[in-house]
Design a protein around this motif. Sequence first.
Motif, PDB file in Angstrom:
ATOM      1  N   SER A  55       0.827  -1.196   0.000  1.00 50.88           N
ATOM      2  CA  SER A  55       0.000   0.000   0.000  1.00 50.88           C
ATOM      3  C   SER A  55       0.867   1.254   0.000  1.00 50.88           C
ATOM      4  O   SER A  55       0.505   2.252  -0.624  1.00 50.88           O
ATOM      5  CB  SER A  55      -0.949   0.010   1.194  1.00 50.88           C
ATOM      6  N   ALA A  56       2.019   1.208   0.678  1.00 49.40           N
ATOM      7  CA  ALA A  56       2.930   2.352   0.656  1.00 49.40           C
ATOM      8  C   ALA A  56       3.470   2.571  -0.757  1.00 49.40           C
ATOM      9  O   ALA A  56       3.593   3.715  -1.214  1.00 49.40           O
ATOM     10  CB  ALA A  56       4.077   2.139   1.631  1.00 49.40           C
ATOM     11  N   LEU A  57       3.773   1.487  -1.458  1.00 47.02           N
ATOM     12  CA  LEU A  57       4.249   1.598  -2.836  1.00 47.02           C
ATOM     13  C   LEU A  57       3.145   2.131  -3.744  1.00 47.02           C
ATOM     14  O   LEU A  57       3.412   2.943  -4.642  1.00 47.02           O
ATOM     15  CB  LEU A  57       4.746   0.239  -3.327  1.00 47.02           C
ATOM     16  N   ASN A  58       1.910   1.725  -3.519  1.00 51.58           N
ATOM     17  CA  ASN A  58       0.783   2.248  -4.299  1.00 51.58           C
ATOM     18  C   ASN A  58       0.602   3.750  -4.079  1.00 51.58           C
ATOM     19  O   ASN A  58       0.356   4.498  -5.023  1.00 51.58           O
ATOM     20  CB  ASN A  58      -0.504   1.510  -3.943  1.00 51.58           C
ATOM     21  N   ILE A  59       0.724   4.172  -2.823  1.00 50.89           N
ATOM     22  CA  ILE A  59       0.613   5.606  -2.526  1.00 50.89           C
ATOM     23  C   ILE A  59       1.738   6.377  -3.203  1.00 50.89           C
ATOM     24  O   ILE A  59       1.523   7.457  -3.778  1.00 50.89           O
ATOM     25  CB  ILE A  59       0.619   5.839  -1.002  1.00 50.89           C
ATOM     26  N   LEU A  60       2.949   5.806  -3.158  1.00 51.56           N
ATOM     27  CA  LEU A  60       4.088   6.454  -3.818  1.00 51.56           C
ATOM     28  C   LEU A  60       3.845   6.566  -5.318  1.00 51.56           C
ATOM     29  O   LEU A  60       4.102   7.629  -5.917  1.00 51.56           O
ATOM     30  CB  LEU A  60       5.363   5.661  -3.533  1.00 51.56           C
ATOM     31  N   ARG A  63       1.301   9.344  -5.960  1.00 53.59           N
ATOM     32  CA  ARG A  63       1.879  10.679  -5.783  1.00 53.59           C
ATOM     33  C   ARG A  63       2.774  11.050  -6.962  1.00 53.59           C
ATOM     34  O   ARG A  63       2.792  12.201  -7.408  1.00 53.59           O
ATOM     35  CB  ARG A  63       2.677  10.749  -4.480  1.00 53.59           C
ATOM     36  N   TYR A  64       3.511  10.072  -7.477  1.00 52.94           N
ATOM     37  CA  TYR A  64       4.372  10.328  -8.633  1.00 52.94           C
ATOM     38  C   TYR A  64       3.525  10.603  -9.875  1.00 52.94           C
ATOM     39  O   TYR A  64       3.836  11.491 -10.664  1.00 52.94           O
ATOM     40  CB  TYR A  64       5.296   9.131  -8.864  1.00 52.94           C
ATOM     41  N   ALA A  65       2.444   9.844 -10.036  1.00 54.21           N
ATOM     42  CA  ALA A  65       1.579  10.034 -11.202  1.00 54.21           C
ATOM     43  C   ALA A  65       0.892  11.397 -11.176  1.00 54.21           C
ATOM     44  O   ALA A  65       0.667  12.001 -12.229  1.00 54.21           O
ATOM     45  CB  ALA A  65       0.526   8.926 -11.258  1.00 54.21           C
ATOM     46  N   ARG A  66       0.563  11.898  -9.983  1.00 54.54           N
ATOM     47  CA  ARG A  66      -0.056  13.216  -9.884  1.00 54.54           C
ATOM     48  C   ARG A  66       0.950  14.355  -9.996  1.00 54.54           C
ATOM     49  O   ARG A  66       0.568  15.517 -10.065  1.00 54.54           O
ATOM     50  CB  ARG A  66      -0.792  13.344  -8.546  1.00 54.54           C
ATOM     51  N   GLY A  67       2.238  14.000  -9.990  1.00 54.37           N
ATOM     52  CA  GLY A  67       3.273  15.025 -10.121  1.00 54.37           C
ATOM     53  C   GLY A  67       3.631  15.701  -8.806  1.00 54.37           C
ATOM     54  O   GLY A  67       4.254  16.760  -8.810  1.00 54.37           O
TER      55      GLY A  67
END
Length: 85
Positions: A55-60, A63-67
């Motif tokens: 889940s931490a990797l999914n959040i990361l 966040r990267y996809a949203r810039g």
Amino acid sequence: MFCRGLLNFRSGSFGGWGMYLMIGFCLLMFLTLIFFAFKLIKAHSHSKSSESSDSALNILNERYARGEISDEEYTKRKIILSTKN
């Protein structure tokens, strides 16, 4: 009287050793239950830790996809999260 019964190997089932065999069997069953309980607890805690890192990797990734974070920060944090698994 008690000692006489223990030393009389001809009486009872298994030639007088029945009591010792029963104690050994109960001890073996008890240790087997403890072993499987620990394995179950360990497997359950391991699955929870892998779920939290996923889940931490999914959040990361989100966040990267949203810039919200840069390429360098994403790469650095992804390495950190992958080493914790």
